[in-house]
Design a protein around this motif. Structure first.
Motif, PDB file in Angstrom:
ATOM      1  N   ALA A  22       0.627  -1.130   0.006  1.00 36.78           N
ATOM      2  CA  ALA A  22      -0.082  -0.262   0.117  1.00 36.78           C
ATOM      3  C   ALA A  22       0.720   1.257  -0.049  1.00 36.78           C
ATOM      4  O   ALA A  22       0.602   2.387  -0.598  1.00 36.78           O
ATOM      5  N   LEU A  23       1.983   1.200   0.569  1.00 38.61           N
ATOM      6  CA  LEU A  23       2.780   2.356   0.692  1.00 38.61           C
ATOM      7  C   LEU A  23       3.512   2.562  -0.520  1.00 38.61           C
ATOM      8  O   LEU A  23       3.647   3.690  -1.010  1.00 38.61           O
ATOM      9  N   GLY A  24       3.678   1.401  -1.207  1.00 35.99           N
ATOM     10  CA  GLY A  24       4.378   1.527  -2.885  1.00 35.99           C
ATOM     11  C   GLY A  24       3.311   2.275  -3.608  1.00 35.99           C
ATOM     12  O   GLY A  24       3.559   3.055  -4.484  1.00 35.99           O
ATOM     13  N   GLN A  25       1.977   2.002  -3.503  1.00 33.29           N
ATOM     14  CA  GLN A  25       0.933   2.692  -4.242  1.00 33.29           C
ATOM     15  C   GLN A  25       0.854   3.990  -3.866  1.00 33.29           C
ATOM     16  O   GLN A  25       0.696   5.076  -4.702  1.00 33.29           O
ATOM     17  N   VAL A  26       0.729   4.644  -2.581  1.00 33.02           N
ATOM     18  CA  VAL A  26       0.822   5.916  -2.330  1.00 33.02           C
ATOM     19  C   VAL A  26       2.145   6.441  -2.912  1.00 33.02           C
ATOM     20  O   VAL A  26       2.161   7.900  -3.578  1.00 33.02           O
ATOM     21  N   ASP A  27       3.038   6.223  -2.822  1.00 29.13           N
ATOM     22  CA  ASP A  27       4.490   6.555  -3.316  1.00 29.13           C
ATOM     23  C   ASP A  27       4.321   6.897  -4.841  1.00 29.13           C
ATOM     24  O   ASP A  27       4.640   7.895  -5.308  1.00 29.13           O
ATOM     25  N   GLU A  28       3.774   5.955  -5.700  1.00 31.39           N
ATOM     26  CA  GLU A  28       3.509   6.003  -7.150  1.00 31.39           C
ATOM     27  C   GLU A  28       2.524   6.998  -7.431  1.00 31.39           C
ATOM     28  O   GLU A  28       2.827   7.786  -8.256  1.00 31.39           O
ATOM     29  N   VAL A  34       5.649   9.748   0.979  1.00 34.77           N
ATOM     30  CA  VAL A  34       5.222   8.535   1.970  1.00 34.77           C
ATOM     31  C   VAL A  34       5.161   8.823   3.265  1.00 34.77           C
ATOM     32  O   VAL A  34       4.570   7.898   4.276  1.00 34.77           O
ATOM     33  N   ASN A  35       5.944   9.723   3.843  1.00 37.04           N
ATOM     34  CA  ASN A  35       6.109   9.977   5.495  1.00 37.04           C
ATOM     35  C   ASN A  35       4.226  10.174   5.826  1.00 37.04           C
ATOM     36  O   ASN A  35       4.151   9.791   7.004  1.00 37.04           O
ATOM     37  N   VAL A  36       3.223  10.806   5.061  1.00 36.43           N
ATOM     38  CA  VAL A  36       1.969  10.716   5.624  1.00 36.43           C
ATOM     39  C   VAL A  36       1.427   9.535   5.711  1.00 36.43           C
ATOM     40  O   VAL A  36       0.708   9.214   6.809  1.00 36.43           O
ATOM     41  N   ALA A  37       1.744   8.367   4.804  1.00 40.53           N
ATOM     42  CA  ALA A  37       1.313   7.082   5.046  1.00 40.53           C
ATOM     43  C   ALA A  37       2.077   6.490   6.223  1.00 40.53           C
ATOM     44  O   ALA A  37       1.217   5.656   7.025  1.00 40.53           O
ATOM     45  N   LEU A  38       3.119   6.779   6.256  1.00 36.74           N
ATOM     46  CA  LEU A  38       3.909   5.950   7.528  1.00 36.74           C
ATOM     47  C   LEU A  38       3.402   6.501   8.865  1.00 36.74           C
ATOM     48  O   LEU A  38       3.264   5.748   9.679  1.00 36.74           O
ATOM     49  N   THR A  39       2.856   7.817   8.756  1.00 36.16           N
ATOM     50  CA  THR A  39       2.334   8.121  10.072  1.00 36.16           C
ATOM     51  C   THR A  39       1.161   7.610  10.349  1.00 36.16           C
ATOM     52  O   THR A  39       0.795   7.238  11.412  1.00 36.16           O
ATOM     53  N   LEU A  40       0.184   7.463   9.165  1.00 37.07           N
ATOM     54  CA  LEU A  40      -1.179   6.738   9.202  1.00 37.07           C
ATOM     55  C   LEU A  40      -1.056   5.306   9.737  1.00 37.07           C
ATOM     56  O   LEU A  40      -1.992   4.669  10.333  1.00 37.07           O
ATOM     57  N   LEU A  41       0.308   4.770   9.339  1.00 31.39           N
ATOM     58  CA  LEU A  41       0.078   3.209   9.555  1.00 31.39           C
ATOM     59  C   LEU A  41       0.483   2.896  10.834  1.00 31.39           C
ATOM     60  O   LEU A  41       0.277   1.760  10.977  1.00 31.39           O
ATOM     61  N   GLU A  45      -5.520  -0.108  10.234  1.00 33.37           N
ATOM     62  CA  GLU A  45      -7.015  -0.231   9.860  1.00 33.37           C
ATOM     63  C   GLU A  45      -7.548   1.235   9.226  1.00 33.37           C
ATOM     64  O   GLU A  45      -8.265   1.380   8.116  1.00 33.37           O
ATOM     65  N   LEU A  46      -7.386   2.062  10.106  1.00 37.80           N
ATOM     66  CA  LEU A  46      -7.708   3.547   9.682  1.00 37.80           C
ATOM     67  C   LEU A  46      -6.836   4.000   8.264  1.00 37.80           C
ATOM     68  O   LEU A  46      -7.394   4.577   7.685  1.00 37.80           O
ATOM     69  N   ALA A  47      -5.543   3.562   8.280  1.00 37.56           N
ATOM     70  CA  ALA A  47      -4.686   3.975   7.410  1.00 37.56           C
ATOM     71  C   ALA A  47      -5.319   3.419   6.053  1.00 37.56           C
ATOM     72  O   ALA A  47      -5.409   4.005   5.008  1.00 37.56           O
ATOM     73  N   ARG A  48      -5.771   2.088   6.047  1.00 37.94           N
ATOM     74  CA  ARG A  48      -6.155   1.596   4.779  1.00 37.94           C
ATOM     75  C   ARG A  48      -7.641   2.087   4.596  1.00 37.94           C
ATOM     76  O   ARG A  48      -7.563   2.572   3.163  1.00 37.94           O
ATOM     77  N   ARG A  49      -8.480   2.640   5.274  1.00 35.99           N
ATOM     78  CA  ARG A  49      -9.609   3.061   4.907  1.00 35.99           C
ATOM     79  C   ARG A  49      -9.258   4.588   4.359  1.00 35.99           C
ATOM     80  O   ARG A  49      -9.738   5.062   3.560  1.00 35.99           O
ATOM     81  N   TYR A  50      -8.556   5.421   5.417  1.00 38.27           N
ATOM     82  CA  TYR A  50      -8.120   6.789   4.706  1.00 38.27           C
ATOM     83  C   TYR A  50      -7.535   6.847   3.569  1.00 38.27           C
ATOM     84  O   TYR A  50      -7.922   7.736   2.658  1.00 38.27           O
TER      85      TYR A  50
END
Length: 185
Positions: A22-28, A34-41, A45-50
């Motif tokens: 999922a992080l790779g998808q955000v990066d792409e 990616v740091n926003v995703a790393l924070t959310l992760l 569960e919330l990160a996937r939905r968000y």
């Protein structure tokens, strides 16, 4: 992968394979945000939905990209969100904003903007200050874009207001090479 994404979150982040994908998808999609995703992760569960919701504004939105970036940058400026500002300066330039326009987004003076841009920026200001557009502002957005995109514009500003609160609170770090301080106008 560097895991120093947020200075206020002290727990180590152990990412399972699905979250790394999922992080790779955000990066792409975002070109390196990616740091926003790393924070959310830290809340998987919330990160996937968000991430599905948040990325949809960029991938599937109906607003013109330039107008979307005007809304996001004005919100980042109002919220004093260095992370969102740095990310969206890059994206705003790619969407057709000029460096001068990006600088002027930080000013309360809307003189010199095209009428529709000034109305859009004023709408963001009103929405973030009062949680409600005026009748005239709603009518202008609806007339300009149609109801679907007017709803998206309001949700977009609200979404980035919420995200700025998280990123500012966790002190999420800007990826190296993307530093773009918010000029205060």
């Amino acid at each position: 992968m560097e895991m120093t994404h947020a200075t206020r979150i002290k727990e180590d982040l152990q990412l399972p394979a699905a979250d790394r994908a999922a992080l790779g998808q955000v990066d792409e999609v975002t070109g390196g945000s990616v740091n926003v995703a790393l924070t959310l992760l830290h809340h998987p569960e919330l990160a996937r939905r968000y991430m599905n919701f948040g990325l949809s504004f960029i991938v599937d939105g109906v607003l013109p990209a330039r107008d979307r970036e005007l809304i996001i940058l004005r919100t980042a400026r109002t919220c004093r969100s260095p992370y969102e500002w740095a990310q969206h300066v890059r994206m705003g330039l790619a969407a057709g904003l000029t460096e001068e326009e990006i600088r002027r987004i930080t000013s309360d003076n809307l003189g010199g903007w095209a009428r529709q841009d000034a109305e859009l920026l004023a709408g963001v200001d009103t929405l973030l200050a009062t949680s409600r557009l005026t009748e005239q502002q709603w009518a202008g957005l609806s007339s300009r874009y149609g109801t679907k995109a007017a709803v998206e514009a309001v949700m977009l500003a609200g979404h980035y207001f919420m995200l700025a609160g998280l990123l500012n609170s966790t002190d999420t770090q800007i990826e190296p090479g993307l530093e773009a301080p918010i000029p205060l106008g």
